[in-house]
Design a protein around this motif. Structure first.
Motif, PDB file in Angstrom:
ATOM      1  N   PRO A  50       0.824  -1.214   0.000  1.00  0.00           N
ATOM      2  CA  PRO A  50       0.000   0.000   0.000  1.00  0.00           C
ATOM      3  C   PRO A  50       0.855   1.259   0.000  1.00  0.00           C
ATOM      4  N   ARG A  51       0.330   2.302  -0.619  1.00  0.00           N
ATOM      5  CA  ARG A  51       1.026   3.573  -0.751  1.00  0.00           C
ATOM      6  C   ARG A  51       0.142   4.703  -0.248  1.00  0.00           C
ATOM      7  N   PRO A  52       0.684   5.867   0.018  1.00  0.00           N
ATOM      8  CA  PRO A  52      -0.166   7.008   0.377  1.00  0.00           C
ATOM      9  C   PRO A  52      -1.223   7.258  -0.702  1.00  0.00           C
ATOM     10  N   GLY A  53      -2.407   7.629  -0.274  1.00  0.00           N
ATOM     11  CA  GLY A  53      -3.499   7.895  -1.206  1.00  0.00           C
ATOM     12  C   GLY A  53      -3.710   9.381  -1.402  1.00  0.00           C
ATOM     13  N   VAL A  54      -4.069   9.757  -2.614  1.00  0.00           N
ATOM     14  CA  VAL A  54      -4.335  11.164  -2.926  1.00  0.00           C
ATOM     15  C   VAL A  54      -5.669  11.279  -3.652  1.00  0.00           C
ATOM     16  N   LEU A  55      -6.577  12.074  -3.104  1.00  0.00           N
ATOM     17  CA  LEU A  55      -7.834  12.394  -3.746  1.00  0.00           C
ATOM     18  C   LEU A  55      -7.621  13.587  -4.676  1.00  0.00           C
ATOM     19  N   VAL A  56      -8.182  13.519  -5.877  1.00  0.00           N
ATOM     20  CA  VAL A  56      -8.065  14.599  -6.852  1.00  0.00           C
ATOM     21  C   VAL A  56      -9.464  15.146  -7.125  1.00  0.00           C
ATOM     22  N   GLN A 111     -22.689  20.282   4.304  1.00  0.00           N
ATOM     23  CA  GLN A 111     -22.985  18.898   4.658  1.00  0.00           C
ATOM     24  C   GLN A 111     -22.884  17.988   3.440  1.00  0.00           C
ATOM     25  N   LEU A 112     -23.433  18.440   2.316  1.00  0.00           N
ATOM     26  CA  LEU A 112     -23.354  17.661   1.082  1.00  0.00           C
ATOM     27  C   LEU A 112     -21.913  17.532   0.621  1.00  0.00           C
ATOM     28  N   MET A 113     -21.171  18.635   0.652  1.00  0.00           N
ATOM     29  CA  MET A 113     -19.769  18.603   0.244  1.00  0.00           C
ATOM     30  C   MET A 113     -18.986  17.580   1.071  1.00  0.00           C
ATOM     31  N   THR A 114     -19.173  17.632   2.371  1.00  0.00           N
ATOM     32  CA  THR A 114     -18.433  16.742   3.263  1.00  0.00           C
ATOM     33  C   THR A 114     -18.806  15.282   3.022  1.00  0.00           C
ATOM     34  N   LYS A 115     -20.089  15.006   2.838  1.00  0.00           N
ATOM     35  CA  LYS A 115     -20.538  13.639   2.596  1.00  0.00           C
ATOM     36  C   LYS A 115     -19.934  13.073   1.315  1.00  0.00           C
ATOM     37  N   ARG A 116     -19.917  13.879   0.259  1.00  0.00           N
ATOM     38  CA  ARG A 116     -19.379  13.382  -1.004  1.00  0.00           C
ATOM     39  C   ARG A 116     -17.863  13.228  -0.948  1.00  0.00           C
ATOM     40  N   PHE A 117     -17.211  14.139  -0.261  1.00  0.00           N
ATOM     41  CA  PHE A 117     -15.768  14.012  -0.081  1.00  0.00           C
ATOM     42  C   PHE A 117     -15.450  12.763   0.735  1.00  0.00           C
ATOM     43  N   ASP A 118     -16.187  12.552   1.817  1.00  0.00           N
ATOM     44  CA  ASP A 118     -15.923  11.404   2.688  1.00  0.00           C
ATOM     45  C   ASP A 118     -16.236  10.083   2.000  1.00  0.00           C
ATOM     46  N   ARG A 121     -13.237   9.435  -0.054  1.00  0.00           N
ATOM     47  CA  ARG A 121     -12.110   9.103   0.820  1.00  0.00           C
ATOM     48  C   ARG A 121     -12.230   7.690   1.368  1.00  0.00           C
ATOM     49  N   LYS A 122     -13.427   7.306   1.794  1.00  0.00           N
ATOM     50  CA  LYS A 122     -13.646   5.956   2.315  1.00  0.00           C
ATOM     51  C   LYS A 122     -13.318   4.915   1.257  1.00  0.00           C
ATOM     52  N   PHE A 123     -13.734   5.170   0.017  1.00  0.00           N
ATOM     53  CA  PHE A 123     -13.460   4.231  -1.064  1.00  0.00           C
ATOM     54  C   PHE A 123     -11.955   4.110  -1.296  1.00  0.00           C
ATOM     55  N   LEU A 124     -11.253   5.234  -1.359  1.00  0.00           N
ATOM     56  CA  LEU A 124      -9.815   5.200  -1.606  1.00  0.00           C
ATOM     57  C   LEU A 124      -9.074   4.500  -0.477  1.00  0.00           C
ATOM     58  N   GLU A 125      -9.407   4.822   0.758  1.00  0.00           N
ATOM     59  CA  GLU A 125      -8.673   4.268   1.892  1.00  0.00           C
ATOM     60  C   GLU A 125      -8.943   2.778   2.084  1.00  0.00           C
ATOM     61  N   HIS A 127      -9.082   0.697  -0.415  1.00  0.00           N
ATOM     62  CA  HIS A 127      -8.444  -0.035  -1.505  1.00  0.00           C
ATOM     63  C   HIS A 127      -7.146  -0.682  -1.026  1.00  0.00           C
ATOM     64  N   GLU A 128      -6.872  -1.863  -1.524  1.00  0.00           N
ATOM     65  CA  GLU A 128      -5.688  -2.624  -1.077  1.00  0.00           C
ATOM     66  C   GLU A 128      -4.381  -1.931  -1.410  1.00  0.00           C
ATOM     67  N   ARG A 129      -4.395  -1.032  -2.372  1.00  0.00           N
ATOM     68  CA  ARG A 129      -3.173  -0.329  -2.761  1.00  0.00           C
ATOM     69  C   ARG A 129      -2.939   0.939  -1.945  1.00  0.00           C
ATOM     70  N   THR A 130      -3.838   1.250  -1.020  1.00  0.00           N
ATOM     71  CA  THR A 130      -3.759   2.494  -0.261  1.00  0.00           C
ATOM     72  C   THR A 130      -3.394   2.240   1.192  1.00  0.00           C
ATOM     73  N   ASP A 131      -2.475   3.041   1.711  1.00  0.00           N
ATOM     74  CA  ASP A 131      -2.194   3.075   3.140  1.00  0.00           C
ATOM     75  C   ASP A 131      -3.204   4.034   3.761  1.00  0.00           C
ATOM     76  N   ALA A 132      -4.198   3.496   4.436  1.00  0.00           N
ATOM     77  CA  ALA A 132      -5.314   4.305   4.932  1.00  0.00           C
ATOM     78  C   ALA A 132      -4.883   5.365   5.937  1.00  0.00           C
ATOM     79  N   GLY A 133      -3.714   5.228   6.512  1.00  0.00           N
ATOM     80  CA  GLY A 133      -3.240   6.215   7.476  1.00  0.00           C
ATOM     81  C   GLY A 133      -2.531   7.389   6.841  1.00  0.00           C
ATOM     82  N   GLN A 134      -2.408   7.376   5.507  1.00  0.00           N
ATOM     83  CA  GLN A 134      -1.687   8.445   4.814  1.00  0.00           C
ATOM     84  C   GLN A 134      -2.505   8.910   3.611  1.00  0.00           C
ATOM     85  N   THR A 135      -3.293   9.952   3.818  1.00  0.00           N
ATOM     86  CA  THR A 135      -4.165  10.440   2.765  1.00  0.00           C
ATOM     87  C   THR A 135      -4.004  11.945   2.599  1.00  0.00           C
ATOM     88  N   ALA A 136      -3.934  12.367   1.354  1.00  0.00           N
ATOM     89  CA  ALA A 136      -3.890  13.787   1.005  1.00  0.00           C
ATOM     90  C   ALA A 136      -4.986  14.068  -0.011  1.00  0.00           C
TER      91      ALA A 136
END
Length: 264
Positions: A50-56, A111-118, A121-125, A127-136
């Motif tokens: 797993p590697r650090p995850g980055v949301l775009v 509230q909508l913004m946060t829900k969609r962002f989260d 984020r939940k999906f990315l973290e 994933h088996e390729r993501t280190d859930a403790g390291q997200t940007a």
């Protein structure tokens, strides 16, 4: 000396694109309370573990090729990247009026913004390729404002970076609330983000004690990272434009910022 050594080590694994990079990308779906969101995941299959995850987060046009291209670039650096869908069902705008409506719907509803962002984020973290403790999270224009709002709200992120994003807010950062390191990459000729807004942002960050870095690029206007910006300017008479030098310099700034964040 230690910081320099850490950056050199990080450059070998996450810095400039790996010589043996094998970027895999795929369209993915995830949900926000049953509402389908259409994202785009990219990672380097040549990197073990797993590697650090980055949301775009995309521009106000929606989840387009620009966001996907940035996800692939991040994957080539060794990160696991998810180009996020903030509008739902992969909605794209062809006209500024539609883009403004889509963006306003999200920007005006924290509230909508946060829900969609989260949800992303939940999906990315997960994933088996993501280190859930390291997200940007990084964002462009509309997306830049989104990641800054998430940082202000105290999301548990290691770092956020805004490219030519709006800096004004109805929810200013409070001391002790911001967990993320913050990077802002700004076009100094951007009429959508005037000097007063820049100064107010800097004062906000300093008053809240945020670990932030601000870089302005002379000659660059809004959307300076998007090669399609010049076409949009001609088509709709918008004050946007691509700036190759600022695009390259800002990406290099992001590379350093992420390497410092995850490699120290």
């Amino acid at each position: 000396m230690f910081r320099l050594l850490a950056l050199m080590i990080m450059a070998l694994s996450l810095g400039t694109a790996h010589a043996g990079a094998n970027v895999v990308s795929e369209e993915v779906t995830y949900t926000d309370n049953g509402f389908e969101m259409r994202g785009y995941l990219a990672y380097d299959a040549a990197v073990d573990g797993p590697r650090p995850g980055v949301l775009v987060i995309h521009e106000w046009w929606g989840h387009n090729e620009h966001a996907r291209a940035q996800a692939r670039r991040l994957a080539a650096l060794g990160y696991t990247a998810l180009a996020v869908d903030m509008y739902g069902e992969g909605r794209l705008a062809d006209h500024p009026d539609d883009a403004r409506a889509f963006a306003t719907l999200v920007r005006s509803n924290m509230q909508l913004m946060t829900k969609r962002f989260d949800a992303a984020r939940k999906f990315l973290e997960a994933h088996e390729r993501t280190d859930a403790g390291q997200t940007a999270a990084i964002g462009y224009c509309f997306g830049g404002s989104v990641v800054l709002e998430m940082a202000r709200a105290g999301e548990d992120l290691a770092a956020v970076a805004s490219f030519h994003g709006a800096l004004a807010t109805q929810n200013p950062a409070q001391e002790g609330q911001v967990n993320a390191r913050v990077l802002v990459l700004h076009g100094n000729e951007d009429p959508m983000v005037p000097a007063e807004q820049v100064e107010n942002f800097k004062q906000e960050m300093e008053a809240a004690g945020v670990d932030y870095h601000f870089v302005g690029y002379d000659g660059a206007t809004h959307s300076f990272t998007n090669p399609q910006a010049d076409e949009k300017a001609r088509q709709f008479g918008m004050p946007v434009g691509y700036h190759a030098e600022a695009d390259q310099a800002s990406w290099e700034e992001l590379e350093r910022f992420l390497a410092e964040t995850f490699g120290g």
